[in-house]
Structure formats: structure tokens, C-alpha cells
Design a protein around this motif. Structure first.
Motif, PDB file in Angstrom:
ATOM      1  N   TRP A   1      21.505  31.282   1.822  1.00 35.93           N
ATOM      2  CA  TRP A   1      22.907  31.047   1.442  1.00 35.93           C
ATOM      3  C   TRP A   1      23.108  29.543   1.374  1.00 35.93           C
ATOM      4  CZ3 TRP A   1      27.656  32.399   5.010  1.00 35.93           C
ATOM      5  CH2 TRP A   1      28.836  32.365   4.259  1.00 35.93           C
ATOM      6  N   VAL A   2      23.528  29.056   0.220  1.00 38.02           N
ATOM      7  CA  VAL A   2      23.716  27.623   0.010  1.00 38.02           C
ATOM      8  C   VAL A   2      25.192  27.342  -0.234  1.00 38.02           C
ATOM      9  CG1 VAL A   2      23.127  25.631  -1.426  1.00 38.02           C
ATOM     10  CG2 VAL A   2      21.391  27.375  -0.927  1.00 38.02           C
ATOM     11  N   ILE A   3      25.752  26.407   0.559  1.00 39.84           N
ATOM     12  CA  ILE A   3      27.180  26.095   0.469  1.00 39.84           C
ATOM     13  C   ILE A   3      27.353  24.585   0.363  1.00 39.84           C
ATOM     14  CG2 ILE A   3      29.452  26.448   1.516  1.00 39.84           C
ATOM     15  CD1 ILE A   3      28.178  28.637   3.245  1.00 39.84           C
ATOM     16  N   PRO A   4      27.380  24.052  -0.874  1.00 41.48           N
ATOM     17  CA  PRO A   4      27.599  22.617  -1.056  1.00 41.48           C
ATOM     18  C   PRO A   4      29.089  22.304  -1.178  1.00 41.48           C
ATOM     19  CG  PRO A   4      26.987  23.590  -3.144  1.00 41.48           C
ATOM     20  CD  PRO A   4      27.074  24.718  -2.143  1.00 41.48           C
ATOM     21  N   MET A   5      29.487  21.135  -0.694  1.00 37.44           N
ATOM     22  CA  MET A   5      30.898  20.734  -0.808  1.00 37.44           C
ATOM     23  C   MET A   5      31.001  19.223  -0.645  1.00 37.44           C
ATOM     24  SD  MET A   5      32.169  22.199   2.881  1.00 37.44           S
ATOM     25  CE  MET A   5      31.073  23.612   2.835  1.00 37.44           C
TER      26      MET A   5
ATOM     27  N   TRP B   1      21.023  16.714  -3.593  1.00 35.67           N
ATOM     28  CA  TRP B   1      20.486  17.768  -4.454  1.00 35.67           C
ATOM     29  C   TRP B   1      18.955  17.783  -4.414  1.00 35.67           C
ATOM     30  CZ3 TRP B   1      24.154  20.757  -4.645  1.00 35.67           C
ATOM     31  CH2 TRP B   1      25.433  20.467  -5.139  1.00 35.67           C
ATOM     32  N   GLN B   2      18.356  16.604  -4.408  1.00 29.44           N
ATOM     33  CA  GLN B   2      16.899  16.544  -4.335  1.00 29.44           C
ATOM     34  C   GLN B   2      16.388  17.066  -2.994  1.00 29.44           C
ATOM     35  OE1 GLN B   2      15.110  15.911  -7.027  1.00 29.44           O
ATOM     36  NE2 GLN B   2      17.116  15.751  -8.022  1.00 29.44           N
ATOM     37  N   MET B   3      17.148  16.765  -1.931  1.00 29.90           N
ATOM     38  CA  MET B   3      16.773  17.279  -0.622  1.00 29.90           C
ATOM     39  C   MET B   3      16.903  18.801  -0.597  1.00 29.90           C
ATOM     40  SD  MET B   3      17.782  15.643   3.044  1.00 29.90           S
ATOM     41  CE  MET B   3      19.448  15.382   2.508  1.00 29.90           C
ATOM     42  N   LEU B   4      17.954  19.344  -1.251  1.00 32.44           N
ATOM     43  CA  LEU B   4      18.115  20.795  -1.335  1.00 32.44           C
ATOM     44  C   LEU B   4      16.934  21.422  -2.068  1.00 32.44           C
ATOM     45  CD1 LEU B   4      19.732  23.423  -1.057  1.00 32.44           C
ATOM     46  CD2 LEU B   4      20.915  22.805  -3.187  1.00 32.44           C
ATOM     47  N   LYS B   5      16.514  20.781  -3.157  1.00 31.17           N
ATOM     48  CA  LYS B   5      15.390  21.321  -3.918  1.00 31.17           C
ATOM     49  C   LYS B   5      14.135  21.372  -3.053  1.00 31.17           C
ATOM     50  CE  LYS B   5      12.972  20.946  -8.330  1.00 31.17           C
ATOM     51  NZ  LYS B   5      12.838  20.174  -9.601  1.00 31.17           N
ATOM     52  N   GLU B   6      13.913  20.330  -2.267  1.00 30.77           N
ATOM     53  CA  GLU B   6      12.748  20.301  -1.382  1.00 30.77           C
ATOM     54  C   GLU B   6      12.825  21.444  -0.362  1.00 30.77           C
ATOM     55  OE1 GLU B   6      12.740  16.491   0.430  1.00 30.77           O
ATOM     56  OE2 GLU B   6      12.486  15.394  -1.475  1.00 30.77           O
ATOM     57  N   VAL B   7      14.023  21.659   0.208  1.00 31.75           N
ATOM     58  CA  VAL B   7      14.208  22.722   1.193  1.00 31.75           C
ATOM     59  C   VAL B   7      13.913  24.082   0.569  1.00 31.75           C
ATOM     60  CG1 VAL B   7      15.982  23.953   2.524  1.00 31.75           C
ATOM     61  CG2 VAL B   7      15.808  21.467   2.675  1.00 31.75           C
ATOM     62  N   ILE B   8      14.407  24.299  -0.650  1.00 29.62           N
ATOM     63  CA  ILE B   8      14.203  25.583  -1.321  1.00 29.62           C
ATOM     64  C   ILE B   8      12.735  25.790  -1.676  1.00 29.62           C
ATOM     65  CG2 ILE B   8      14.702  26.863  -3.438  1.00 29.62           C
ATOM     66  CD1 ILE B   8      17.545  25.761  -3.305  1.00 29.62           C
ATOM     67  N   GLU B   9      12.091  24.753  -2.179  1.00 26.79           N
ATOM     68  CA  GLU B   9      10.685  24.882  -2.562  1.00 26.79           C
ATOM     69  C   GLU B   9       9.793  25.143  -1.354  1.00 26.79           C
ATOM     70  OE1 GLU B   9      10.035  21.298  -4.745  1.00 26.79           O
ATOM     71  OE2 GLU B   9      10.557  22.230  -6.681  1.00 26.79           O
TER      72      GLU B   9
ATOM     73  N   VAL C   1      22.820  25.090   4.482  1.00 24.87           N
ATOM     74  CA  VAL C   1      21.794  26.018   4.009  1.00 24.87           C
ATOM     75  C   VAL C   1      21.437  26.967   5.148  1.00 24.87           C
ATOM     76  CG1 VAL C   1      19.475  26.283   3.051  1.00 24.87           C
ATOM     77  CG2 VAL C   1      20.857  24.275   2.447  1.00 24.87           C
ATOM     78  N   PHE C   2      21.502  28.242   4.860  1.00 25.33           N
ATOM     79  CA  PHE C   2      21.126  29.268   5.832  1.00 25.33           C
ATOM     80  C   PHE C   2      19.948  30.054   5.245  1.00 25.33           C
ATOM     81  CE2 PHE C   2      25.653  28.426   6.136  1.00 25.33           C
ATOM     82  CZ  PHE C   2      25.779  28.085   7.479  1.00 25.33           C
TER      83      PHE C   2
END
Length: 452
Positions: free
Chosen positions: A61-65, A142-150, A92-93
Motif C-alpha cells: 500500500w503506497v500513500i504519497p502526499m 519517487w526514485q527512493m519509492l522505485k528502489e523500495v518497490i524493486e 509504504v506498507f
């Protein structure tokens, strides 16, 4: 000499913590309240969130704000000392399974008292905007989120997009565009709307919160009992607005907040609402009605009570008015009994209306969830102007550990008023515990407050 005494007093004041009058701090100091709230947050995230994510099929679950454009779920996710997002914050959960539990990350934000693992980048991102170079603070998230997801490669990514529930529609267009651009099609195709996840996380309450909520409702009753008495009202002198502002002051003096402006209105024998005007003087023989809500530790009440202003020689309200209040109480019983986990708001409304009509009650039902918001997350049980049901918002199901404001009215002709119809509008907070049994948060009004 005077200067020396003053200096000594200042030193003493600096060395001794200032303690507020306990009578005006019914729930302790702000610091004490925050300690309680922090425990609630930790417990809720550890015990409520994991089963909800699995129920709604959200592995991530991704919650950006962004600051001042927080998602409605924000207040259910953060510590009591956090008032807004930090520039851009992405929660991010990630569900690692029943053995390891849900991983909780805050990208660009704080740990919220140790609830989250905080990850932050201080890099500036250069981007071309309108043919020129501009520094975009926050895009590094956003780049950090991409790293977390990958790193985690989730099967599904829940996002807060909804055309039905405001509580589940917190992903703004700008954040959606920025996130989609950074993640690319490989991950955006795994986006899933999980409306129920946001709604139910906000709605779910804890047993510890229920114990506090009883005290908060009791305080609301104490306020109304004084507001509807001769301590505040002098018949023939006091206006309805005077009572409203007395309640506002009562709340403010205790370090609490009102989530809406209280209201006080009245009904009078032989008078229509138009003839009474907007701010009438309260007279003997009037039926008074108030609507008020208090906020403490982020939890909210919503209460409507009734009072009668005694005429000379009266010691109680006329029998016809008391009978009318009893009819409203009966409708409360019906709605309370019909509200249970697994049923939708529309199903509860329909079943309640069937019983209401069978008992010849002329009423209207417009009840709603309550908790972190006054008009809270969860299923609506009618609206005053939608007695046929509420598509979408009434189709959600009640869950265990959820609270409601049972709001309704019964209209009854009163013999002592020449058959004039009197509207008995009541609202009382109720709780549903883990056992699924509905009960009043404190109690419900069964007799008029009396103004002498």
C-alpha cells in the motif's frame, strides 16, 4: 528588594513545571494525552492494519502526499505530534506474510515514534520545466519509492483512488502523475484501488479507545446538562445563540475543540419555525434542541439532546411531550439493534424502516459512522434527504470495533399543544466492540433536561 523577590520568583517558575487546573484538563495535559495516543497508534498499526491488507488483497500500500495536501488517511497513520506531511512524504506498507508481518516505511518522513522505518534522501533532482532547469525538491522520493518497490517486487500495489469515498480518494492528480512517471509501466500496471482498506483502517477503533470514548461522551452530557439549565438559561432573557456560545466556551476552556459550530433551536406551541426567527428568546413552555460535538485525542462526539422549559406551576414536561420522546427512543432501539457487523448501511436502513413503519412511527433515519472524523469513515445509514438509501456510501459493510452516531427523528402530534406535531430529533454515539454487539458509548437520553 522588590527586584530580588521578582528575580527569585522567576527562577522558581523556570525550575517548576506549570500544572494546569485539573478541573479544566479532564483528560490530562497535552503531553499525557499524546502518550496515550501514541500507544493507540502503535497497537492499531500492529493489530488492525495487517488483516485489513490481506482482506483487501493489498500486498503493498503506497500513500504519497505533500505538506498541506495530506491524504484523508493521514491522521490514522501518524503520531499525535505530527501535524502535516514533510515536503513530500510517502508511506509504504509491505505485507511480508503472517510470520514477518507488515513492514512500515516512511520515505521522507519521520519514524512516528518508532512505528515506521524512516528513509530519507537529501539529493536535489534536476528536471527540465518549460525549457529551463529547475530544482524540484521532493522528486527524489519517487526514485527512493522505485528502489523500495524493486527490492520487494509486490504482486499488487494499493493506491487511494475512489469516486465513492472521500476517505479513500487521497491520491491527488499531481502525485499520481509523478509516481506513475517515476515507476513506469512495469509497476503502474500493478496499481489497484483498495477503497475498503483506507475506509476500514480509519474506521477501526480499539478497546482502549472505547474506554476513553465513554469518558468523552460523559463530558458531552455534563456540558449539555449545564447548558440546558438555569445556570445558563433565564427564560424571557436568554437567546438560543447565548447557549451556543456558552458551549463553545466550555469546550475551549478545557483545551478541547468543537468539530462544528454547535446549534440550539426550539419549538413552541402555536409557532412555526419561520415565525420564531433565527435567534429567538427562550420562553417558558419551549422545547429546546441542541447539536454539538467535542474533539479530544483526535476522537469526536456528535450528540443531540432535548430540553423542556417549565411553565409556572409545572414540575415536569407535559405527558404528550414525554410520550413523543419515548417514540424517538423506540426508533433508537430499532436502529441500534439492526446495526451489526457484515450488514451494509442500506440494509440496516431498510430493515429499520420496516420495523419503524410496523410500529407506526413517523420518523427519519440518518445515522453515520464516527471516530477520527465526525462524519466518519464507513457505511451511511440513510441521509435526511435520501431515505430510499445511499448508493455507494451506503453499500459498505459495518465492521467489528466501529462506532456510529445514531441520528434520527420521530414526529409526534402532542395533545397538550392542540395536536401540533413536535419533532423529537436525537443523536447518541454508540460503539460496536470486537464481539459485534452494539451498545451506547455512554447512555442515551430518555427524559428531558428541565429548565426551571
Amino acid at each position: 528588594m522588590k527586584r530580588a523577590i521578582l528575580a527569585g520568583l522567576l527562577v522558581l517558575a523556570a525550575a517548576s513545571p506549570v500544572r494546569a487546573d485539573a478541573s479544566l484538563r479532564p483528560f490530562g495535559t497535552l503531553r499525557e494525552q499524546a502518550e496515550v495516543q501514541q500507544q493507540w497508534l502503535k497497537t492499531r498499526m500492529e493489530t488492525v492494519l495487517p488483516p485489513l491488507m490481506r482482506r483487501y488483497g493489498a500486498q503493498m500500500w503506497v500513500i504519497p502526499m505533500r505538506e498541506y495536501n495530506e491524504d484523508p488517511v493521514f491522521s490514522a497513520l501518524v503520531a499525535p505530534t505530527t501535524f502535516s506531511a514533510r515536503r513530500r512524504t510517502i508511506y509504504v506498507f509491505f505485507d511480508r506474510g503472517a510470520d514477518q508481518g507488515v513492514e512500515m516505511l516512511a520515505l521522507g518522513g519521520g519514524s512516528q515514534g518508532g512505528v515506521y522505518t524512516a528513509r530519507r534522501s537529501e539529493r536535489k533532482v534536476e528536471a527540465a520545466v518549460g525549457g529551463r532547469q529547475a530544482e524540484l525538491w521532493g522528486d527524489e522520493q519517487w526514485q527512493m519509492l522505485k528502489e523500495v518497490i524493486e527490492e520487494r517486487r509486490p504482486r499488487t500495489i494499493a493506491i487511494n483512488v475512489s469516486r465513492t469515498f472521500a476517505f479513500a480518494d487521497g491520491l491527488s492528480a499531481g502525485e499520481y502523475e509523478g509516481m506513475s512517471e517515476a515507476l513506469g509501466p512495469e509497476w503502474t500496471q500493478r496499481f489497484r484501488r483498495a477503497e475498503g482498506l483506507a475506509v476500514d483502517l480509519i474506521a477501526a477503533r480499539l478497546p482502549q479507545e472505547e474506554a476513553f470514548y465513554r469518558k468523552l461522551n460523559e463530558l458531552t452530557w455534563q456540558m449539555i446538562s449545564t447548558a440546558f439549565s438555569n445556570q445558563v438559561i433565564t427564560p424571557g432573557v436568554t437567546r438560543t445563540s447565548d447557549v451556543v456560545w456558552w458551549m463553545r466556551q466550555f469546550i475551549a476552556e478545557r483545551g478541547l475543540a468543537a468539530w462544528f459550530q454547535p446549534s440550539v433551536d426550539l419549538q413552541r406551541q402555536g409557532f412555526t419555525e419561520e415565525r420564531l426567527g433565527e435567534d429567538p428568546v427562550i420562553q417558558k413552555g419551549d422545547v429546546l434542541h441542541c447539536d454539538t460535538g467535542i474533539v479530544a485525542l483526535r476522537l469526536q462526539t456528535d450528540t443531540q439532546h432535548l430540553a423542556y422549559v417549565l411553565k409556572d406551576g409545572e414540575s415536569e414536561a407535559p405527558a404528550g411531550l414525554k410520550a413523543a420522546l419515548t417514540r424517538s427512543n423506540r426508533l433508537q432501539d430499532i436502529v441500534l439493534e439492526e446495526t451489526r457487523p457484515g450488514r451494509t448501511g442500506n440494509a440496516i436502513l431498510k430493515a429499520s424502516q420496516q420495523r419503524m413503519r410496523a410500529e407506526n412511527i413517523d420518523g427519519t433515519i440518518y445515522s453515520h459512522p464516527i471516530g477520527l472524523h465526525g462524519h466518519g469513515a464507513g457505511p451511511l445509514i440513510g441521509l435526511w434527504d435520501r431515505q430510499e438509501g445511499v448508493p455507494g456510501r451506503g453499500d459498505h459493510a459495518v465492521i467489528p470495533n466501529q462506532w456510529f452516531s445514531i441520528e434520527l427523528q420521530a414526529t409526534v402530534p402532542v395533545a397538550e399543544w392542540g395536536g401540533q406535531k413536535v419533532r423529537m430529533a436525537q443523536e447518541e454515539d454508540m460503539v460496536i466492540g470486537a464481539d459485534g454487539i452494539p451498545r451506547w458509548a455512554f447512555r442515551r437520553q430518555e427524559s428531558f433536561w428541565l429548565v426551571r
